[in-house]
Design a protein around this motif. Structure first.
Motif, PDB file in Angstrom:
ATOM      1  N   ASN A   1      48.805  46.992  28.877  1.00  0.00           N
ATOM      2  CA  ASN A   1      47.552  47.604  29.289  1.00  0.00           C
ATOM      3  C   ASN A   1      47.769  48.578  30.436  1.00  0.00           C
ATOM      4  OD1 ASN A   1      46.134  46.718  32.066  1.00  0.00           O
ATOM      5  ND2 ASN A   1      47.497  45.065  31.399  1.00  0.00           N
ATOM      6  N   SER A   2      46.885  49.531  30.499  1.00  0.00           N
ATOM      7  CA  SER A   2      46.802  50.422  31.651  1.00  0.00           C
ATOM      8  C   SER A   2      45.321  50.680  31.891  1.00  0.00           C
ATOM      9  CB  SER A   2      47.553  51.730  31.392  1.00  0.00           C
ATOM     10  OG  SER A   2      47.500  52.558  32.545  1.00  0.00           O
ATOM     11  N   MET A   3      44.645  49.656  32.419  1.00  0.00           N
ATOM     12  CA  MET A   3      43.196  49.683  32.540  1.00  0.00           C
ATOM     13  C   MET A   3      42.721  50.652  33.620  1.00  0.00           C
ATOM     14  SD  MET A   3      42.371  47.605  30.152  1.00  0.00           S
ATOM     15  CE  MET A   3      40.621  47.310  30.447  1.00  0.00           C
ATOM     16  N   GLY A   4      43.426  50.700  34.734  1.00  0.00           N
ATOM     17  CA  GLY A   4      43.020  51.612  35.805  1.00  0.00           C
ATOM     18  C   GLY A   4      41.865  51.116  36.653  1.00  0.00           C
ATOM     19  N   LEU A   5      41.772  49.794  36.799  1.00  0.00           N
ATOM     20  CA  LEU A   5      40.742  49.172  37.648  1.00  0.00           C
ATOM     21  C   LEU A   5      39.297  49.548  37.282  1.00  0.00           C
ATOM     22  CD1 LEU A   5      42.210  49.178  41.282  1.00  0.00           C
ATOM     23  CD2 LEU A   5      41.581  47.188  39.903  1.00  0.00           C
ATOM     24  N   PRO A   6      38.931  49.459  36.004  1.00  0.00           N
ATOM     25  CA  PRO A   6      37.504  49.641  35.700  1.00  0.00           C
ATOM     26  C   PRO A   6      36.737  48.463  36.280  1.00  0.00           C
ATOM     27  CG  PRO A   6      38.650  48.772  33.791  1.00  0.00           C
ATOM     28  CD  PRO A   6      39.712  49.078  34.815  1.00  0.00           C
ATOM     29  N   ASN A   7      35.629  48.735  36.950  1.00  0.00           N
ATOM     30  CA  ASN A   7      34.817  47.645  37.494  1.00  0.00           C
ATOM     31  C   ASN A   7      33.444  48.190  37.865  1.00  0.00           C
ATOM     32  OD1 ASN A   7      34.659  47.740  40.807  1.00  0.00           O
ATOM     33  ND2 ASN A   7      36.520  48.738  40.052  1.00  0.00           N
ATOM     34  N   GLU A   8      32.515  47.284  38.097  1.00  0.00           N
ATOM     35  CA  GLU A   8      31.130  47.674  38.368  1.00  0.00           C
ATOM     36  C   GLU A   8      30.849  47.945  39.841  1.00  0.00           C
ATOM     37  OE1 GLU A   8      28.931  48.345  36.125  1.00  0.00           O
ATOM     38  OE2 GLU A   8      30.138  47.736  34.398  1.00  0.00           O
ATOM     39  N   GLY A   9      31.863  47.810  40.672  1.00  0.00           N
ATOM     40  CA  GLY A   9      31.684  48.094  42.094  1.00  0.00           C
ATOM     41  C   GLY A   9      31.455  46.840  42.926  1.00  0.00           C
ATOM     42  N   PHE A  10      31.867  46.895  44.165  1.00  0.00           N
ATOM     43  CA  PHE A  10      31.858  45.759  45.084  1.00  0.00           C
ATOM     44  C   PHE A  10      30.498  45.070  45.169  1.00  0.00           C
ATOM     45  CE2 PHE A  10      31.165  44.209  49.436  1.00  0.00           C
ATOM     46  CZ  PHE A  10      32.182  43.264  49.527  1.00  0.00           C
ATOM     47  N   GLU A  11      29.435  45.832  45.357  1.00  0.00           N
ATOM     48  CA  GLU A  11      28.117  45.238  45.563  1.00  0.00           C
ATOM     49  C   GLU A  11      27.635  44.468  44.337  1.00  0.00           C
ATOM     50  OE1 GLU A  11      26.474  44.904  48.243  1.00  0.00           O
ATOM     51  OE2 GLU A  11      27.710  46.174  49.530  1.00  0.00           O
ATOM     52  N   TYR A  12      27.997  44.937  43.145  1.00  0.00           N
ATOM     53  CA  TYR A  12      27.626  44.267  41.899  1.00  0.00           C
ATOM     54  C   TYR A  12      28.156  42.841  41.881  1.00  0.00           C
ATOM     55  CZ  TYR A  12      27.549  43.519  36.763  1.00  0.00           C
ATOM     56  OH  TYR A  12      27.349  43.037  35.487  1.00  0.00           O
ATOM     57  N   TYR A  13      29.451  42.683  42.230  1.00  0.00           N
ATOM     58  CA  TYR A  13      30.072  41.360  42.180  1.00  0.00           C
ATOM     59  C   TYR A  13      29.650  40.490  43.366  1.00  0.00           C
ATOM     60  CZ  TYR A  13      32.716  43.650  38.555  1.00  0.00           C
ATOM     61  OH  TYR A  13      33.044  44.345  37.416  1.00  0.00           O
ATOM     62  N   LEU A  14      29.420  41.108  44.510  1.00  0.00           N
ATOM     63  CA  LEU A  14      28.971  40.330  45.667  1.00  0.00           C
ATOM     64  C   LEU A  14      27.573  39.765  45.415  1.00  0.00           C
ATOM     65  CD1 LEU A  14      29.498  39.260  48.478  1.00  0.00           C
ATOM     66  CD2 LEU A  14      28.618  41.420  49.413  1.00  0.00           C
ATOM     67  N   GLU A  15      26.703  40.561  44.835  1.00  0.00           N
ATOM     68  CA  GLU A  15      25.353  40.086  44.511  1.00  0.00           C
ATOM     69  C   GLU A  15      25.430  38.921  43.528  1.00  0.00           C
ATOM     70  OE1 GLU A  15      21.131  41.673  42.538  1.00  0.00           O
ATOM     71  OE2 GLU A  15      22.794  43.077  42.836  1.00  0.00           O
ATOM     72  N   TYR A  16      26.285  39.066  42.501  1.00  0.00           N
ATOM     73  CA  TYR A  16      26.437  37.986  41.526  1.00  0.00           C
ATOM     74  C   TYR A  16      26.962  36.719  42.198  1.00  0.00           C
ATOM     75  CZ  TYR A  16      28.023  35.159  37.639  1.00  0.00           C
ATOM     76  OH  TYR A  16      28.203  34.113  36.773  1.00  0.00           O
ATOM     77  N   ALA A  17      27.994  36.883  43.026  1.00  0.00           N
ATOM     78  CA  ALA A  17      28.642  35.720  43.636  1.00  0.00           C
ATOM     79  C   ALA A  17      27.696  34.963  44.559  1.00  0.00           C
ATOM     80  CB  ALA A  17      29.888  36.165  44.395  1.00  0.00           C
ATOM     81  N   THR A  18      26.926  35.684  45.345  1.00  0.00           N
ATOM     82  CA  THR A  18      26.015  35.021  46.273  1.00  0.00           C
ATOM     83  C   THR A  18      24.870  34.341  45.525  1.00  0.00           C
ATOM     84  OG1 THR A  18      24.965  37.172  46.675  1.00  0.00           O
ATOM     85  CG2 THR A  18      26.584  36.433  48.271  1.00  0.00           C
ATOM     86  N   LYS A  19      24.374  34.966  44.473  1.00  0.00           N
ATOM     87  CA  LYS A  19      23.330  34.338  43.657  1.00  0.00           C
ATOM     88  C   LYS A  19      23.876  33.098  42.956  1.00  0.00           C
ATOM     89  CE  LYS A  19      20.307  38.293  42.638  1.00  0.00           C
ATOM     90  NZ  LYS A  19      19.808  39.200  41.578  1.00  0.00           N
ATOM     91  N   TYR A  20      25.103  33.192  42.469  1.00  0.00           N
ATOM     92  CA  TYR A  20      25.725  32.050  41.798  1.00  0.00           C
ATOM     93  C   TYR A  20      25.827  30.861  42.747  1.00  0.00           C
ATOM     94  CZ  TYR A  20      29.249  29.120  39.572  1.00  0.00           C
ATOM     95  OH  TYR A  20      29.917  28.049  39.038  1.00  0.00           O
TER      96      TYR A  20
END
Length: 314
Positions: free
Chosen positions: A70-89
């Motif tokens: 693979n050579s994905m190149g760090l596709p991601n939804e951005g820091f705030e997206y995952y932080l919001e999910y993690a804190t809600k979880y």
């Protein structure tokens, strides 16, 4: 007695050592929810950058006979997206064990910015700093620059007090194992994760006389069965060199319960599954758990601690 897969990691008790590898089945909240509802004992978010990234052009992942490239190149939804999910979880699952949050900035300053935000946030899980992304064109792997590792960790631990581990690339020389371990032992790290993919492999489609992924003229990170011996070597090398307070997460080539057993025998405490999770989906965790229990039952082990780290030499 039936074998127990109970695993203690950073003073928390997990029902088994299995989780996903960052980058696999963790891009969206839907995928993260599926991990949460699977037999994995915990999970890690996609390595995030400060802002959303599309990653490298497609095709960028290919299943091949002994694993993946693979050579994905760090596709991601951005820091705030995952932080919001993690804190809600966390709020929704207040009694659940900590989850893992991965960051992989494109520069030292970006990593420090995200870690400061995590330090100041309500997130009380475990943070993984990815020092080993091999698939961003024009960006070298931080973890192969030993002085830069020291520079980053020195700056991080001037302010960061939450549990922090680092994702490492494979090393191939005893001198490098020694040098990196000497650096890491100077810091209050919670763990190291061995290994990220073996960078810049090349897989050829002989029929079409071409490479199989588009980015970087076909060069990409190898995962799966190809990398297991290298992953085991790195797990063992760091388990025997690091302070006992620094745990090792084993990642690379875990396709069967036997692969998991071997990682644990080398000294890993938790296990991350990448290529096989991508191929099989979250049901892989149920199969791996059953296969590992069968091996332990056959050998007469009732707990992982009875054999973890006890690899014999000839």
């Amino acid at each position: 007695m039936v074998a127990s897969l109970d695993t203690t990691f950073l003073d928390h008790s997990y029902e088994n050592p299995f989780m996903n590898a960052s980058g696999v089945h963790c891009m969206s909240t839907k995928e993260l929810d599926e991990l949460s509802n699977s037999k994995a004992s915990t999970f890690i978010t996609k390595s995030s950058t400060s802002v959303k990234r599309a990653g490298n052009p497609e095709p960028r992942y290919r299943s091949v006979p002994l694993g993946s490239i693979n050579s994905m190149g760090l596709p991601n939804e951005g820091f705030e997206y995952y932080l919001e999910y993690a804190t809600k979880y966390q709020k929704k699952n207040s009694k659940a064990n900590p989850i893992f949050f991965s960051v992989a900035g494109m520069s030292v300053s970006e990593n420090l910015k995200m870690l400061r935000a995590l330090q100041d946030s309500d997130f009380h899980g475990i943070v993984e700093l990815n020092l080993s992304c091999p698939n961003v064109p024009g960006k070298p792997q931080v973890a192969y620059d030993f002085e830069l590792i020291k520079e980053i960790l020195t700056q991080v631990f001037e302010f960061f007090t939450k549990p922090l581990g680092v994702k490492l690339p494979p090393y191939f020389d005893f001198a490098h194992f020694d040098a990196v371990a000497k650096i890491l032992n100077q810091y209050p790290l919670a763990y190291v994760n061995c290994i990220n993919s073996i960078g810049n492999g090349l897989y050829i489609d002989a029929h079409n006389e071409s490479v199989v992924i588009k980015p970087k003229n076909g060069f990409g990170g190898l995962g799966g069965e190809y990398v297991k011996p290298t992953a085991l070597a790195n797990v063992r090398a760091f388990y025997t060199r690091l302070n006992p307070s620094i745990k090792v997460i084993g990642t690379g080539g875990i396709k069967t319960g036997q692969d998991a057993f071997e990682h644990l025998l080398c000294g890993a405490t938790m296990l991350q599954v990448g290529t096989e999770l991508c191929e099989e989906g979250v049901t892989v965790f149920t199969r791996l758990e059953n296969e590992l229990k069968e091996i332990m039952d056959r050998k007469g082990y009732t707990s992982i601690e009875q054999f973890r780290g006890k690899l014999k030499s000839l």
